[in-house]
Scaffold this motif. Structure first.
Motif, PDB file in Angstrom:
ATOM      1  N   UNK A  97      44.565 -43.383 -42.773  1.00  0.00           N
ATOM      2  CA  UNK A  97      44.888 -44.606 -42.017  1.00  0.00           C
ATOM      3  C   UNK A  97      44.729 -45.852 -42.897  1.00  0.00           C
ATOM      4  N   UNK A  98      44.176 -45.576 -44.265  1.00  0.00           N
ATOM      5  CA  UNK A  98      44.181 -46.785 -45.150  1.00  0.00           C
ATOM      6  C   UNK A  98      45.513 -47.609 -45.301  1.00  0.00           C
ATOM      7  N   UNK A  99      45.772 -48.555 -45.137  1.00  0.00           N
ATOM      8  CA  UNK A  99      46.843 -49.552 -45.343  1.00  0.00           C
ATOM      9  C   UNK A  99      47.023 -50.111 -46.797  1.00  0.00           C
ATOM     10  N   UNK A 100      45.923 -50.466 -47.359  1.00  0.00           N
ATOM     11  CA  UNK A 100      46.008 -50.874 -48.580  1.00  0.00           C
ATOM     12  C   UNK A 100      44.848 -50.505 -49.326  1.00  0.00           C
ATOM     13  N   UNK A 101      44.980 -50.287 -50.779  1.00  0.00           N
ATOM     14  CA  UNK A 101      44.077 -49.965 -51.734  1.00  0.00           C
ATOM     15  C   UNK A 101      44.069 -48.505 -51.753  1.00  0.00           C
ATOM     16  N   UNK A 102      43.274 -47.955 -52.460  1.00  0.00           N
ATOM     17  CA  UNK A 102      42.972 -46.560 -52.742  1.00  0.00           C
ATOM     18  C   UNK A 102      41.514 -45.973 -52.111  1.00  0.00           C
ATOM     19  N   UNK A 103      41.470 -44.894 -51.836  1.00  0.00           N
ATOM     20  CA  UNK A 103      40.233 -44.379 -51.456  1.00  0.00           C
ATOM     21  C   UNK A 103      39.341 -44.005 -52.484  1.00  0.00           C
ATOM     22  N   UNK A 104      38.099 -44.422 -52.577  1.00  0.00           N
ATOM     23  CA  UNK A 104      37.444 -44.240 -53.684  1.00  0.00           C
ATOM     24  C   UNK A 104      36.941 -42.832 -53.478  1.00  0.00           C
ATOM     25  N   UNK A 105      37.185 -41.874 -54.363  1.00  0.00           N
ATOM     26  CA  UNK A 105      36.563 -40.338 -54.401  1.00  0.00           C
ATOM     27  C   UNK A 105      35.002 -40.281 -54.869  1.00  0.00           C
ATOM     28  N   UNK A 106      34.317 -39.452 -54.193  1.00  0.00           N
ATOM     29  CA  UNK A 106      33.185 -39.257 -54.674  1.00  0.00           C
ATOM     30  C   UNK A 106      32.911 -37.792 -54.759  1.00  0.00           C
ATOM     31  N   UNK A 107      31.790 -37.557 -55.787  1.00  0.00           N
ATOM     32  CA  UNK A 107      31.061 -36.049 -56.082  1.00  0.00           C
ATOM     33  C   UNK A 107      29.995 -35.945 -55.073  1.00  0.00           C
ATOM     34  N   UNK A 108      29.976 -34.673 -54.871  1.00  0.00           N
ATOM     35  CA  UNK A 108      28.986 -33.872 -54.377  1.00  0.00           C
ATOM     36  C   UNK A 108      28.363 -32.685 -54.892  1.00  0.00           C
ATOM     37  N   UNK A 109      27.186 -32.514 -55.157  1.00  0.00           N
ATOM     38  CA  UNK A 109      26.561 -31.504 -55.609  1.00  0.00           C
ATOM     39  C   UNK A 109      25.356 -31.064 -54.916  1.00  0.00           C
ATOM     40  N   UNK A 110      25.141 -30.149 -54.167  1.00  0.00           N
ATOM     41  CA  UNK A 110      24.042 -29.765 -53.403  1.00  0.00           C
ATOM     42  C   UNK A 110      23.544 -28.115 -53.967  1.00  0.00           C
ATOM     43  N   UNK A 111      22.628 -27.955 -54.726  1.00  0.00           N
ATOM     44  CA  UNK A 111      22.379 -26.751 -54.999  1.00  0.00           C
ATOM     45  C   UNK A 111      20.896 -26.663 -55.315  1.00  0.00           C
ATOM     46  N   UNK A 112      20.515 -25.306 -55.295  1.00  0.00           N
ATOM     47  CA  UNK A 112      18.832 -25.250 -55.919  1.00  0.00           C
ATOM     48  C   UNK A 112      18.530 -25.800 -57.115  1.00  0.00           C
ATOM     49  N   UNK A 113      19.540 -26.038 -58.261  1.00  0.00           N
ATOM     50  CA  UNK A 113      19.099 -26.783 -59.374  1.00  0.00           C
ATOM     51  C   UNK A 113      19.259 -28.049 -59.309  1.00  0.00           C
ATOM     52  N   UNK A 114      20.484 -28.597 -58.728  1.00  0.00           N
ATOM     53  CA  UNK A 114      20.664 -29.931 -58.911  1.00  0.00           C
ATOM     54  C   UNK A 114      19.928 -30.788 -57.784  1.00  0.00           C
ATOM     55  N   UNK A 115      19.324 -29.808 -56.694  1.00  0.00           N
ATOM     56  CA  UNK A 115      18.867 -30.352 -55.521  1.00  0.00           C
ATOM     57  C   UNK A 115      19.821 -30.420 -54.418  1.00  0.00           C
ATOM     58  N   UNK A 116      18.945 -29.949 -53.306  1.00  0.00           N
ATOM     59  CA  UNK A 116      19.926 -29.647 -52.222  1.00  0.00           C
ATOM     60  C   UNK A 116      19.632 -30.955 -50.879  1.00  0.00           C
ATOM     61  N   UNK A 117      18.805 -31.993 -51.375  1.00  0.00           N
ATOM     62  CA  UNK A 117      18.771 -32.942 -50.564  1.00  0.00           C
ATOM     63  C   UNK A 117      19.014 -34.390 -51.005  1.00  0.00           C
ATOM     64  N   UNK A 118      19.874 -35.302 -50.659  1.00  0.00           N
ATOM     65  CA  UNK A 118      20.217 -36.559 -51.041  1.00  0.00           C
ATOM     66  C   UNK A 118      19.573 -37.450 -50.176  1.00  0.00           C
ATOM     67  N   UNK A 119      18.879 -38.474 -50.705  1.00  0.00           N
ATOM     68  CA  UNK A 119      18.281 -39.530 -50.327  1.00  0.00           C
ATOM     69  C   UNK A 119      19.229 -40.870 -50.557  1.00  0.00           C
ATOM     70  N   UNK A 120      20.120 -41.349 -49.662  1.00  0.00           N
ATOM     71  CA  UNK A 120      21.088 -42.308 -50.067  1.00  0.00           C
ATOM     72  C   UNK A 120      20.749 -43.592 -49.262  1.00  0.00           C
ATOM     73  N   UNK A 121      20.560 -44.647 -50.511  1.00  0.00           N
ATOM     74  CA  UNK A 121      20.404 -46.048 -50.055  1.00  0.00           C
ATOM     75  C   UNK A 121      21.424 -46.757 -50.523  1.00  0.00           C
ATOM     76  N   UNK A 122      21.408 -48.014 -49.916  1.00  0.00           N
ATOM     77  CA  UNK A 122      22.478 -48.830 -50.118  1.00  0.00           C
ATOM     78  C   UNK A 122      22.816 -49.755 -49.165  1.00  0.00           C
ATOM     79  N   UNK A 123      23.642 -50.893 -49.435  1.00  0.00           N
ATOM     80  CA  UNK A 123      23.957 -51.700 -48.355  1.00  0.00           C
ATOM     81  C   UNK A 123      24.797 -51.365 -47.226  1.00  0.00           C
TER      82      UNK A 123
END
Length: 917
Positions: free
Chosen positions: A585-611
């Motif tokens: 539905x975006x009419x202008x600009x590009x969607x910014x892609x993001x990575x996700x890695x949830x595992x026993x080694x990299x961590x299964x819980x993300x605490x996300x802060x920000x504006x």
């Protein structure tokens, strides 16, 4: 005593059978309503309320609708949640003695609508029956318009029952009155416009209707629910239900479970704001061509699979179609000529199909050989298997081709449906009818010649039959005694002759017999087709599956989705993931892609802060959407994805107050959190947005930390938590599976750019005032907000200092109470402990004053003097190392960009200086 007329008495007797429904009482060409029904119907349908003599002194309220347009009025009432009982004449008026006998032939309810105009083309219309025993529930859902019947057993959980009801989004629910009240109380927030029908009758022969093999697979409580449902359908429909022959038993564990609020929050099939389709996952993925394909797509989205085998079968077909544009387009072209086989078949079995429905069935079946060949040669094992199971039903198409004309009428009662050559006796009657009408035309020509009246014509109506019509100006030229006067009009006279009356009798007899015989033959053909319901339903199911798979292939190719790897492990890996609907539905600009890695080694819980508005909620939703897309067998919006099979998704995103239930946002949130903590497993995905925001900061933070610790320590599920409590970032140090992430931001003075990129680390602010500014709040409010923020943060810093000093005072007091010898300031200095305060007189200094004085003296003496803080009456000594440290701190102060620092950054900077001093 006065009493009602026999007709009104008959009406009242029939009405007593359906006190909770509008009674459409057939009188001639109208359905009439009387008494309270008339008053209410005139209001709901916006039609004129009149009156009728009924044998009493007062006139009876009455309103009515034409029988030929009654379906439109019935649909309006049913949409409003009402039931409509249709009462027809069931006796030939010519043979009746007294009032013609009338009976209810059908009751239309929200869950039993059959009229195609009243049904959503790509949505099922389910009616649900629920049986309860010892805390367990048997649930049966049926769409009478397609013949689908689904049933399951839900053990020991009302929450699971509510989740399952929500999947079907029923228009009507049956069950005991007590159970329905319980469900209504729990589901008031998300079940709108549902008709609740108390029903406990089981007067239906389940054993005689369903095959033994199908019954044996179903638990007794589920059979109880089936019996409840079928007895209700039998009671209301009053006809054969042969199209509801197959029981589709399933277990809830075969599908991913999502509660009603998760489905709503993720906007799978309807948006939160207007409950529309546009802007949903269904809207994005729906490139189906057939109505039954559209309905199946919705069911797949509502019920993601748990079986890796079935998921990978779908993915295999999508993979082959993804790279074959020509095959996809040929499939779509073939499917475009396929009508709604499910509902056509249901109407045929139900006895409501007309000749046009049969013609639509024939056209659809003629596409099957080509569709079968395309799937067989597509290169896909899954499509080839579907092709092998296709019965193209060419014999059924042949039956219809032999019988039905190419352009049949809508009505089945007026003839004109069957081809010449289909039935010998019918052909004879048709020829007699045609020759009779030819004879009429020839008679009209002869009479014009004999009388010299060129405007003379022969007409027909149902009251007078055939007649000769002559205008008044030509009456004088008619021969005496030749015509018998039949009717006088304003500008003409109508006549008959003995010859015309004789021929009329022959023509009308042939026409009546022809119409009656044609209707009998049509019903015979329709019944013959109804005996093939199972074949047609199985074919419709296969065609719907092919349609959904081609839809997945079409959407995946056009949006550059990629095939996910679905396995039974724990790791969730998404490279360059995107939210598919937001991107679309975006009419202008590009969607910014993001990575996700949830595992026993990299961590299964993300605490996300920000504006606010930086993309936290969109990011978390996209992770859930990608998992759902993978488990329905569709490609996903990412460069690469490894998705484990997830048993449940929980979301707590943007709750609204439950005004009906009298619960606040915070209470609703806590109830959802309670369900998460109780029901989540290690295979679940939990998403919580702004945990603990609905109460005071201290309590909210405490609850948030406790919930995070519980999910981390007790459940071990994959978890995404966003929060404005930046102080919770310290949990990364104590919780092994938790990682801090934030949404990147670029600052320039008071200008802020949200980069929409998830990066490791914790944010220091939420930029709430900036969000208010770009939302359009006046500059005066924005400036005042910044001023107040500076004041609040300064006050908070002072409170911290006071707290620290109070703690020091408490320790000192404790030392005095324990009889330790008093220590002079000189002794403190000698022991290299910082002095508590420097007094200018012998009065006691307060803790706040001491703290402030300590900070002042430390900065002044350490940075701008070459003296150590002197003991009373003594002078400090010069220290070169101390001078170098002072120079470093001075340089740090000089280099600091104080103008562009935010208030919080400035206070952090001051705090660092204090620590180094």
């Amino acid at each position: 005593m006065a009493k009602y007329t026999p007709m009104i008495e008959q009406y009242l007797g029939v009405k007593a059978e359906v006190p909770d429904a509008f009674l459409f009482f057939r009188l001639g060409d109208f359905y009439e309503m009387f008494f309270e029904d008339a008053v209410n119907a005139s209001r709901e349908l916006e039609i004129t309320l009149t009156g009728r003599e009924g044998g009493m002194e007062e006139r009876i309220p009455m309103c009515g609708v034409p029988y030929h347009s009654a379906e439109n009025y019935i649909a309006k009432l049913v949409e409003k949640g009402y039931k409509v009982a249709i009462c027809e004449q069931v006796e030939n008026p010519a043979e009746a003695k007294g009032v013609v006998r009338r009976e209810i032939v059908r009751i239309v309810t929200p869950g039993t609508v059959m009229d195609a105009r009243s049904l959503g083309e790509t949505a099922n219309n389910y009616i649900i029956a629920i049986a309860e025993q010892a805390g367990n529930f048997g649930l049966t859902a049926c769409d009478i318009s397609t013949g689908e019947l689904h049933t399951t057993l839900l053990e020991g959980s009302l929450e699971l029952l509510l989740d399952e009801i929500n999947v079907y989004n029923p228009s009507e629910v049956l069950g005991s009155e007590q159970l329905l009240e319980t469900i209504r109380g729990q589901a008031a927030a998300w079940m709108k416009g549902v008709s609740w029908t108390p029903w406990t009758k089981q007067e239906f022969n389940v054993d005689g209707h369903f095959a033994e093999g199908e019954r044996q697979r179903v638990e007794p409580l589920s059979l109880h629910a089936i019996s409840l449902l079928m007895s209700y359908l039998q009671e209301t429909q009053k006809r054969s239900l042969t199209h509801i022959k197959h029981i589709r038993r399933y277990e809830q564990s075969q599908y991913m479970i999502m509660d009603p609020f998760t489905r709503r929050n993720l906007e799978l099939v309807e948006t939160v704001w207007d409950r529309g389709k546009k802007g949903t996952l269904l809207w994005l993925l729906d490139k189906t061509v057939t109505a039954m394909g559209g309905r199946l797509l919705r069911r797949w989205i509502e019920k993601p699979l748990m079986s890796m085998v079935k998921i990978n079968e779908r993915l295999e077909a999508v993979d082959k179609l993804y790279s074959q544009l020509i095959v996809r387009e040929e499939l779509r072209q073939q499917l475009k000529l396929v009508y709604d086989l499910e509902r056509l078949t249901a109407r045929i079995a139900y006895g409501s199909a007309n000749a046009r429905d049969l013609l639509a069935l024939k056209v659809s079946l003629l596409q099957m050989p080509g569709l079968k060949e395309l799937c067989a040669t597509s290169g896909s094992e899954t499509l080839a298997r579907l092709s092998a199971g296709m019965d193209v039903c060419d014999d059924i198409a042949g039956w219809i081709e032999t019988a039905i004309v190419d352009e049949p009428p809508v009505s089945v009662r007026d003839g004109g449906m069957l081809k010449m050559g289909y039935h010998e006796r019918l052909d004879q009657l048709k020829e007699a009818n045609i020759s009779g009408k030819v004879w009429i035309a020839e008679l009209e020509r002869k009479e014009r010649e004999a009388t010299g009246v060129k405007s003379l014509k022969i007409g027909f109506n149902k009251v007078f039959g055939y007649y000769i019509e002559v205008t008044r100006s030509n009456l004088g030229v008619l021969p005496e005694g030749r015509y018998e006067r039949k009717q006088t009009l304003a500008g003409a006279e109508r006549f008959v002759t003995p010859e015309l009356k004789e021929k009329e009798a022959l023509i009308l007899e042939a026409e009546d017999k022809m119409v009656d015989l044609e209707y009998e033959l049509f019903v015979e053909l329709r019944d013959k087709l109804a005996s093939q319901v199972s074949r047609l339903q199985q074919l419709a199911e296969i065609v719907a599956s092919i349609d959904v798979l081609q839809s997945f292939g079409t959407v995946s190719a056009s949006h550059q989705f990629r095939k996910p790897e679905v396995d039974g492990g724990f790791e969730l890996l998404i490279e360059e993931g995107r939210h598919p609907v937001v991107e679309a539905v975006m009419t202008g600009g590009l969607f910014i892609a993001n990575e996700t890695k949830l595992s026993q080694e990299a961590g299964s819980m993300l605490l996300i802060t920000g504006p606010n508005m930086a993309g936290k909620s969109t990011y978390m939703r996209q992770v859930a959407i990608i998992c759902i897309m993978a488990q329905i067998g569709c490609f996903v919006p990412s460069l690469k994805a490894r998705v484990p099979v997830i048993d449940r998704i929980f979301t707590r995103i943007g709750a609204a107050d439950d005004l009906i239930g009298g619960q606040s946002t915070f209470m609703v949130e806590m109830m959802d959190i309670q369900v998460m903590c109780e029901k989540a497993t290690a295979r679940s995905l939990v998403i919580i947005d702004e945990l603990g925001r609905g109460t005071s900061t201290g309590e909210g933070m405490a609850i948030a930390q406790a919930v995070i610790e519980h999910l981390h320590d007790k459940v071990g599920c994959k978890t995404l938590v966003s929060t404005h409590f930046h102080e919770l970032a310290h949990l990364e140090e104590s919780l092994g599976q938790l990682r801090n992430y934030c949404m990147a931001v670029k600052e320039s003075g008071r200008q802020v750019t949200f980069l929409r990129k998830l990066i490791p680390g914790a944010a220091s602010t939420s930029y709430g005032i900036y969000c208010a500014q770009i939302a359009g709040l006046p500059d005066s409010i924005i400036q005042r907000s910044y001023d107040l923020l500076n004041s609040f943060e300064a006050r908070a810093e002072l409170a911290v200092a006071q707290s620290q000093t109070a703690a020091a005072d408490s320790q000192a007091t404790a030392g005095l109470l324990s009889a330790e010898p008093a220590v002079s300031p000189q002794a403190r200095h000698t022991a290299q402990e910082p002095p508590l305060a420097y007094k200018t007189d012998s009065s006691q200094t307060t803790a706040a004053e001491a703290s402030a004085q300590q900070l002042h003296n430390a900065v002044q003496l350490s940075l701008f003097s070459d003296e150590q803080p002197p003991a009373k009456g003594q002078r400090g000594k010069h220290d070169p190392a101390r001078d170098r440290k002072a120079d470093e701190l001075l340089e740090k102060v000089k280099m600091a960009d104080l103008i562009n620092m935010t208030p919080l950054q400035a206070m952090n900077f001051l705090y660092e200086l204090k620590q180094k001093i």
